[in-house]
Design an enzyme around this catalytic site. Structure first.
Site, PDB file in Angstrom:
ATOM      1  N   CYS A  82      -0.312  -4.695   2.395  1.00 33.77           N
ATOM      2  CA  CYS A  82      -0.798  -5.147   3.545  1.00 33.77           C
ATOM      3  C   CYS A  82      -2.194  -5.486   3.579  1.00 33.77           C
ATOM      4  O   CYS A  82      -2.819  -6.295   2.867  1.00 33.77           O
ATOM      5  CB  CYS A  82       0.082  -4.239   5.020  1.00 33.77           C
ATOM      6  SG  CYS A  82      -0.053  -4.923   6.370  1.00 33.77           S
ATOM      7  N   HIS A 172       5.035  -1.735   4.863  1.00 29.16           N
ATOM      8  CA  HIS A 172       4.625  -1.114   4.696  1.00 29.16           C
ATOM      9  C   HIS A 172       5.400   0.119   4.670  1.00 29.16           C
ATOM     10  O   HIS A 172       6.580   1.316   5.141  1.00 29.16           O
ATOM     11  CB  HIS A 172       3.987  -0.301   6.329  1.00 29.16           C
ATOM     12  CG  HIS A 172       2.799  -1.197   6.232  1.00 29.16           C
ATOM     13  ND1 HIS A 172       1.555  -0.696   6.183  1.00 29.16           N
ATOM     14  CD2 HIS A 172       3.088  -2.292   7.280  1.00 29.16           C
ATOM     15  CE1 HIS A 172       0.678  -1.286   6.803  1.00 29.16           C
ATOM     16  NE2 HIS A 172       0.856  -2.247   7.313  1.00 29.16           N
ATOM     17  N   GLU A 174       5.316   3.250   3.123  1.00 28.11           N
ATOM     18  CA  GLU A 174       4.710   4.347   2.977  1.00 28.11           C
ATOM     19  C   GLU A 174       4.977   4.689   4.456  1.00 28.11           C
ATOM     20  O   GLU A 174       4.872   6.515   5.128  1.00 28.11           O
ATOM     21  CB  GLU A 174       3.275   4.239   2.768  1.00 28.11           C
ATOM     22  CG  GLU A 174       1.733   3.936   3.866  1.00 28.11           C
ATOM     23  CD  GLU A 174       2.281   1.964   3.655  1.00 28.11           C
ATOM     24  OE1 GLU A 174       3.328   1.658   3.499  1.00 28.11           O
ATOM     25  OE2 GLU A 174       1.345   1.617   5.137  1.00 28.11           O
TER      26      GLU A 174
HETATM   27  N1  GLN Z   1      -3.900  -8.124   9.199  1.00 29.23           N
HETATM   28  C1  GLN Z   1      -4.439  -7.130   8.413  1.00 29.23           C
HETATM   29  C2  GLN Z   1      -5.887  -7.447   8.599  1.00 29.23           C
HETATM   30  O1  GLN Z   1      -6.181  -8.168   8.394  1.00 29.23           O
HETATM   31  C3  GLN Z   1      -3.790  -6.317   8.287  1.00 29.23           C
HETATM   32  C4  GLN Z   1      -2.626  -5.310   8.908  1.00 29.23           C
HETATM   33  C5  GLN Z   1      -2.427  -4.373   8.760  1.00 29.23           C
HETATM   34  O2  GLN Z   1      -2.484  -3.439   7.163  1.00 29.23           O
HETATM   35  N2  GLN Z   1      -1.404  -3.108   8.733  1.00 29.23           N
HETATM   36  O3  GLN Z   1      -6.213  -6.495   7.930  1.00 29.23           O
END
Ligand code: GLN
Length: 192
Positions: A82, A172, A174
């Site tokens: 992410c 995610h 995790e």
């Molecule tokens: N969109 C988020 C960002 O720009 C990331 C979201 C996440 O890690 N759950 O950091």
């Protein structure tokens, strides 16, 4: 046999504790990475989910951005989930933050988040199989370079990609009990 490999989790902000918990369940020596010295003690690094602008700012402040980039280019396994995927990318649709520029993908930071904050989906991962994926304000991969292998897609967009020693997911793993993606990442270290 050399000394056991150590896996680091970038612990500046975000859900690093969840990644550490997965590694401990897999009985892999794992530690938090906050400084350049911490990074020297590890053989692989996970960049967690969180807020990519905050993590990028703290990485630059500690000088970790330069050393992570250098070691990633030298072959150290790096896995970004992410926000971590955003940081590994070569290019972002948005002008902030400045990513490390390692993984040859273009990422739209909040593409899914604009539609729906979070969702779960059953995806299929190459050579792993069915996987229940949790997406939270997820970034979308909008372009993959020729050396990037797409391991899973959702709604026609790549959600898990690999380029040699680099792995990135817009979801995610995790946050679920399923450790298979972490195990796959650990196989980059030449361990079973
Ligand atoms: N969109 C988020 C960002 O720009 C990331 C979201 C996440 O890690 N759950 O950091």
């Amino acid at each position: 046999m050399g000394p056991p490999v150590r896996v680091g989790v970038l612990a500046l902000q975000g859900d690093f504790r969840e990644h550490l918990a997965v590694l401990r369940r897999l009985e892999v020596p794992a530690q938090e990475v906050r400084t350049v010295e911490d990074l020297e003690a590890v053989d692989a690094l996970i960049l967690p989910g969180g807020e990519s602008t905050t993590i990028a700012r703290l990485m630059a402040k500690s000088g970790l951005d330069r050393v992570i980039k250098k070691r990633g280019e030298a072959g150290m396994p790096l896995y970004g989930t992410c926000a971590g995927l955003i940081l590994l990318a070569k290019e972002l649709v948005e002008d902030r933050p400045q990513p490390l520029g390692l993984l040859d993908v273009t990422v739209d930071r909040n593409a899914y988040g604009r539609q729906v904050d979070s969702f779960e989906a059953d995806i299929h991962i190459k050579s792993i199989g069915p996987f229940h994926a949790v997406f939270i304000r997820a970034p979308k991969i909008t372009r993959c370079g020729p050396s990037v292998e797409i391991l899973a897609e959702h709604d026609g967009a790549p959600v898990l990609v690999r380029q040699g020693n680099l792995l990135g997911s817009s979801f995610h793993p995790e946050l679920t009990d399923d450790t298979r993606i972490h195990e796959f990442f650990l196989s980059f270290l030449g361990k079973p």
